[in-house]
Design an enzyme around this catalytic site. Structure first.
Site, PDB file in Angstrom:
ATOM      1  N   ASP A 183      -7.578  -3.997  -4.316  1.00 21.37           N
ATOM      2  CA  ASP A 183      -8.022  -3.692  -2.961  1.00 21.37           C
ATOM      3  C   ASP A 183      -8.881  -2.442  -2.866  1.00 21.37           C
ATOM      4  O   ASP A 183      -9.191  -1.988  -1.779  1.00 21.37           O
ATOM      5  CB  ASP A 183      -6.785  -3.524  -2.060  1.00 21.37           C
ATOM      6  CG  ASP A 183      -7.123  -3.653  -0.586  1.00 21.37           C
ATOM      7  OD1 ASP A 183      -8.093  -4.365  -0.255  1.00 21.37           O
ATOM      8  OD2 ASP A 183      -6.434  -3.043   0.244  1.00 21.37           O
ATOM      9  N   HIS A 194      -6.187   4.323  -2.562  1.00 24.13           N
ATOM     10  CA  HIS A 194      -7.440   3.736  -2.106  1.00 24.13           C
ATOM     11  C   HIS A 194      -7.588   3.588  -0.592  1.00 24.13           C
ATOM     12  O   HIS A 194      -8.625   3.089  -0.129  1.00 24.13           O
ATOM     13  CB  HIS A 194      -7.668   2.376  -2.787  1.00 24.13           C
ATOM     14  CG  HIS A 194      -6.708   1.298  -2.351  1.00 24.13           C
ATOM     15  ND1 HIS A 194      -5.698   0.854  -3.151  1.00 24.13           N
ATOM     16  CD2 HIS A 194      -6.615   0.585  -1.211  1.00 24.13           C
ATOM     17  CE1 HIS A 194      -5.025  -0.093  -2.521  1.00 24.13           C
ATOM     18  NE2 HIS A 194      -5.559  -0.271  -1.339  1.00 24.13           N
ATOM     19  N   ASP A 206       0.842  -1.192   0.000  1.00 22.38           N
ATOM     20  CA  ASP A 206       0.000   0.000   0.000  1.00 22.38           C
ATOM     21  C   ASP A 206       0.878   1.244   0.000  1.00 22.38           C
ATOM     22  O   ASP A 206       1.837   1.347   0.774  1.00 22.38           O
ATOM     23  CB  ASP A 206      -0.908   0.001   1.227  1.00 22.38           C
ATOM     24  CG  ASP A 206      -2.059  -0.982   1.099  1.00 22.38           C
ATOM     25  OD1 ASP A 206      -2.499  -1.224  -0.034  1.00 22.38           O
ATOM     26  OD2 ASP A 206      -2.516  -1.504   2.127  1.00 22.38           O
TER      27      ASP A 206
END
Length: 1093
Positions: A364, A572, A255
């Protein structure tokens, strides 16, 4: 001969499990034997440094000796360790490992190169110093870079006092023979445990596993050889050719930010990739990756390692599957932002590696817009992969491999790897789950299997690859092979005729709270999207109108930098509001930079444009008269429900524009120059704006109780004009009736307001029909409990909808503070709880079709949800919501489980509910969460989750929403344009006196409001070309003409990557002054044009 006892299945399984377990029966289990010799490190040196210190500087830091047991902090700090290791000579010829556990994340450096990551998340504690110790090279110098990142638990932020504790620092001999037996036994155990109890293969695996343990009891090399030979037969039994085919691809999800700030991500990327590369040297697997932004960071911070990354990409072992700059949220960014993700992502990959992605992996993100398939295809991406819809809380998504059809009928091939995650550990249970969950058996027989630990888990491991080798064709399991995404796609694309089609959005039945969490983040994102649109537009006009190319230099590099900064912060987890609070410090710093730079670039470009206008005034006057017929004004037909400021502004039937009574104008100047009205939207507008005190007085101007001056002004489409004050002959008024109710009205709309600031009536003048449901109140503030079950900032669960409360106390009753003629204003303040209150200015402007609610909230709640609702009198089974480059209809009922799961949905600037001939739209300037049940439209305003940010949204907020009743259709009434107008108010700028023609300058004109000119930008590769991006906004086919005053030489269709398309179908360019471009668009079609000047 001894009799063989009856063996109980559960006892046998327990025996195997404990024989494999690393924390039980030390000295007996296999795991404890894999390291037969070990030695504690005697010389551990430590130095603390900030994040900017890299290896070259770290080796010169002052180091102090530390010992096992010491803790290091604070949270987010960086530490370096220097290990001077001497291997015992008696260990010569053996594999020797460093085993290090510091309770955090580490990167190992050898000879100035990052070689492998370590993490305590998935017990990745070891690094192989040498696979065969050489008696002539027993001394080793190793540096360890450690980041004190909190090891997250249950999606909560790390405690501020978190410290990383060094618990293990040893070198150990590694026995690979025992390791191989462990892998054999692990697979046999999983088969015995997870295959059906009554299957022959389960029973056989159980028998062989016990035989392996019996052989291992002696603990000699010969015993382990016997154990492996007994396992080999069982593991060599192959499956049939008709079995499900699994394509295993390595993958490591990192991430870009989440429970750690951005500055920690480059090290995570390097740790993951370096570890994967070390495993690739032993095992021939391929690994996919996304997010070019992370590659850029690595190239900047770890340039030597980046050379190695390029090598593995060029050899095909590291495969890009991320054409977007980052893995963005796919619900809230506007259409241009989503498209720019592809543009800058693909351009980076092509420049750096000479390759492009044809597939988008967005594993995701929290749901996927119905416009994403067209945006993908517009950027030459035709395949889509995600896993997220397996997280649905109500309905199981019915497909794994299918055609996904979005708005306008655009389709891409989509695949959802069976299972619930994208970080498989390669277990028998996972393989069986894939086969069990795969829903396309009658239509396809292949699926992807993504293995590797993500974020801090350091990716694919040696153990995973060893197990894959043993499972690849094992009887009782689906077939699995090391593969690539392209091989998988090819297997599917051989025959797609039987695949099903899913039409519309891919709605995630979870994480609906992310449309509202971190309200300031959402607000700044919306404002930045609008500001960057302005920046692109005006810097493009300055470039195209420059008489000499060198007079104005387009700031391409700075514009790209600012765009990438915006895209970065649409990651996100960032934009949805689910990050550690440290991330939002970065977010706000980035947006400060975006606003500063983009605002400055706009100012510079506009100053240059106005300077150019002064020098070519007479020519522009002549050209503009040809285009406009005469003076271009805003709303030329303000009759009935014709929307304010959204008419096409072209010539009337008699060849000239028609004036209404409200458009007699008065010119305005100041001592310092002329005031210019700036409008980048593709329709002329009439709007109330704040003007300087020097402007003319009279009925054209209103001074409010704060001393601010407001006037009704007009502006041409996509252009500039001198400030003209429109005389207001049909004013906005506010009157108080005998019943104590306040009536706001202008010629387009009227509303009745009670003492709480609620609407008890909403009408169109001349009609008795109330657009609100009788007996209910519009602008009703509603509070809900908002307790999560697991993921706080993510989830807002449906059971909380049963806790609706309207216990509102009046602090300051609704009071008229402005009574026209330009603006009528009612102010009110109410308390929504003991700790929180709401202050509103309810505003109706002259010639405005909506009631605006400027809202200030002092918010001090925990696990509460504030919404506003408008119970309309509409009867409709569907409501309409704006999304990227279009709109989408969703149900207003709970007929099915699929309908009821959409109790909270994502929309952009407006939502609408209508019946034949009339409707009500709800507009906003910074919100994304909506719901509509029955005829009640609701807008989500504020939440108050406490994890991962314990103080999420606590404090003061300011935002605006509006309600707009209309007759006819929302398209014809101008809802789309009015939502743009609310979000992009007219700007006033000071310019040298008398530089603009009296009639203003309109650089682009469209002959229909059905088309929106969304983007005007300078082409990435050609500074003498502009990119125009238009889209059809009503949902139907249309032919249109775009006129422009720019010196256009040629026009071609292009894709989203700004590549000229060979087919110029439906585009006809006619040069001249003005030049015209005729084109045809289908429903919701995105059209990009390259305009060369």
């Amino acid at each position: 001969m001894d009799l063989i006892p009856f063996k109980h299945r559960d006892t046998q399984l327990a025996r195997i499990r404990k024989f494999l377990c690393h924390d039980l029966f030390d000295g007996i289990c296999l795991t404890s034997r894999v390291y037969p010799q070990k030695e504690a490190l005697c010389c551990i040196a430590h130095a603390q440094a900030d994040d900017t210190v890299m290896y070259a500087q770290a080796v010169n830091l002052p180091y102090d000796e530390v010992k096992v047991g010491q803790a290091f902090g604070p949270l987010w700090s960086k530490h370096w360790f220097r290990l001077q290791i001497k291997i015992q000579e008696s260990w010569s010829g053996q594999e020797v490992r460093l085993v290090w556990n510091s309770g955090s994340e580490c990167q190992i450096w050898v000879d100035g190169k990052p070689v492998q990551g370590l993490s305590c998340m998935k017990t990745r504690y070891y690094y192989t110093i040498t696979s065969c110790a050489d008696s002539e090279a027993l001394d080793h110098l190793i540096y360890i870079e450690m980041s004190v990142n909190g090891i997250y638990n249950d999606f909560n932020e790390a405690p501020p006092d978190f410290q990383a504790k060094l618990t293990t620092a040893e070198i150990r001999v590694f026995d690979r023979n025992i390791f191989n037996v462990m892998m054999d036994l692990q697979v046999l155990y999983e088969m015995a445990k997870d295959l059906p109890r009554d299957s022959c293969m389960s029973e056989y695996a159980l028998q062989v596993a016990n035989d392996v343990i019996n052989a291992c009891v002696l603990g000699t090399k010969e015993a382990y050889k016997i154990a492996r030979s007994r396992a080999r037969h069982a593991l060599g039994m192959t499956s049939g050719k008709g079995s499900h085919q699994i394509h295993a691809v390595g993958y490591v999800n990192v991430d870009t930010a989440w429970l750690w700030p951005y500055r920690k991500t480059p090290m995570k990327s390097v740790s993951s990739w370096s570890t994967a590369f070390s495993v690739m040297e032993k095992y021939p697997f391929k690994m996919a990756f996304t997010q070019p932004q992370q590659l850029l960071w690595v190239s900047e911070k770890y340039p030597d390692f980046y050379i190695r990354v390029k090598h593995f990409i060029n050899t095909g072992q590291l495969i890009p599957v991320g054409p977007t700059w980052i893995e963005m949220d796919a619900n809230m960014p506007n259409g241009e932002c989503l498209l720019r993700q592809f543009l800058y992502g693909q351009k980076f990959l092509e420049k750096e590696f000479g390759t492009r992605c044809t597939d988008l992996w967005l594993l995701d993100s929290f749901g996927y817009s119905a416009q994403l398939p067209q945006i993908m295809k517009h950027c030459d991406v035709t395949r889509f992969v995600t896993i997220k819809l397996s997280w649905n809380s109500v309905n199981k998504f019915p497909h794994n491999t299918f055609w996904w059809e979005g708005l306008g009928g655009h389709r891409v091939l989509a695949h959802f790897p069976p299972g619930t995650n994208y970080h498989k550990e390669v277990t028998v249970d996972e393989l069986l789950e894939v086969e069990r969950e795969f829903s396309e058996s009658r239509r396809s027989n292949s699926s992807l299997f993504l293995f590797g630990h993500g974020n801090a888990g350091i990716g694919p491991s040696e153990e995973m690859l060893e197990k894959l080798q043993r499972m690849k064709s094992l009887n009782g399991l689906p077939r699995i092979q090391l593969s690539t995404p392209e091989t998988f796609y090819e297997s599917v694309e051989r025959d797609t005729t039987r695949l099903c089609t899913w039409v519309g959005e891919l709605y995630l039945e979870r994480h609906q709270g992310t449309y509202t969490s971190q309200a300031q983040v959402k607000k700044r994102n919306r404002k930045a999207e609008i500001l960057l649109r302005e920046m692109d537009f005006w810097t493009s006009i300055a470039t195209a109108t420059s008489p000499n190319p060198g007079d104005y230099r387009h700031p391409s590099n700075e514009i790209r930098r600012i765009w990438k900064l915006l895209m970065l912060n649409q990651f996100h987890d960032v934009l949805p509001g689910t990050c550690h609070p440290e991330v939002y410090k970065d977010f706000h710093a980035h947006h400060d930079e975006i606003e500063r730079v983009a605002g400055s670039l706009c100012q510079i470009a506009l100053s240059y444009i106005l300077k150019c206008c002064h020098s070519v005034r007479q020519k522009v006057l002549h050209d503009n008269s040809e285009l406009n017929g005469t003076v271009q004004t805003a709303d030329v037909h303000i009759n009935g429900d014709a929307p304010r400021g959204v008419t096409n502004g072209l010539k009337g039937d008699n060849g000239s524009l028609e004036f209404s009574e409200t458009e007699k104008t008065t010119g305005t100047t100041t001592d310092n120059g002329e005031i210019t009205v700036v409008n980048s939207l593709s329709w002329p507008r009439t709007q109330v704006v704040r003007v300087p005190a020097e402007c003319s007085w009279g009925n054209s101007l209103q001074t409010d109780h704060h001393g601010n001056n407001f006037a009704l002004v007009h502006a041409p489409s996509c252009g500039l004009c001198s400030l003209q004050l429109c005389e207001v002959t049909r004013p906005a008024t506010a009157t108080v009736g005998k019943d104590g109710l306040i009536r706001l009205s202008n010629r387009l709309v009227s509303a009745t307001v009670d003492t709480y600031g609620r609407l008890v009536g909403l009408r169109k003048p001349g009609s008795a029909k109330n657009f609100l449901n009788s007996g209910h109140h519009g602008n009703q503030l509603v509070m809900y409990d908002d307790f999560p079950l697991y993921r706080d900032a993510w989830d807002s669960l449906d059971f909380n909808l049963q806790t609706r409360r309207i216990d509102i106390d009046v602090v300051k009753p609704a009071t008229v503070v402005e009574n026209g003629p330009v603006r009528a204003v009612v102010e009110v303040c109410v308390r929504v709880s003991e700790r929180s209150h709401v202050t509103q200015s309810i505003i109706l402007d002259a010639e405005c079709p909506y009631i605006k609610f400027n809202t200030q909230v002092s918010w001090h709640e925990s696990h509460k949800f504030l919404k506003v609702e408008f119970p309309t009198s509409m009867t409709s089974s569907q409501a309409t919501y704006e999304i990227q480059f279009g709109h989408l209809q969703r149900p207003t009922h709970y007929n099915t489980s699929w309908d009821s799961a959409k109790y909270e949905v994502c929309g952009h600037k407006w939502a609408d509910i209508s019946e034949h001939g009339r409707g009500v739209a709800l507009l906003n300037d910074s919100k994304y969460g909506y719901s509509c049940v029955g005829g009640t439209l609701r807008l989500s305003l504020l939440r108050s989750p406490t994890a991962p940010d314990t103080s999420c949204d606590i404090g003061d907020h300011e935002f605006t929403y509006a309600v707009m009743p209309y007759t006819g259709t929302f398209q014809a009434a101008g809802v789309i344009q009015e939502a743009y107008n609310l979000n992009s108010p007219l700007n006033l700028r000071l310019s040298p006196a008398f530089t603009l023609p009296t009639n203003g300058v309109s650089y682009f004109r469209l002959d229909t409001n059905q088309i929106v000119l969304e983007t005007v930008k300078v082409a990435e590769e050609d500074p003498r070309s502009l990119i125009l991006r238009l889209y059809e906004s009503f949902g139907g086919s249309v032919a249109t003409t775009l006129s422009t005053l720019l010196p256009v030489l040629s026009v071609s269709r292009c894709n989203g990557l700004e590549e000229i398309l060979d087919d110029d179908e439906d585009v006809d360019f006619i040069p001249g002054h003005p030049a015209t471009i005729r084109m045809s668009l289908g429903p919701f079609q995105i059209l990009s044009l390259t305009v060369h000047f």
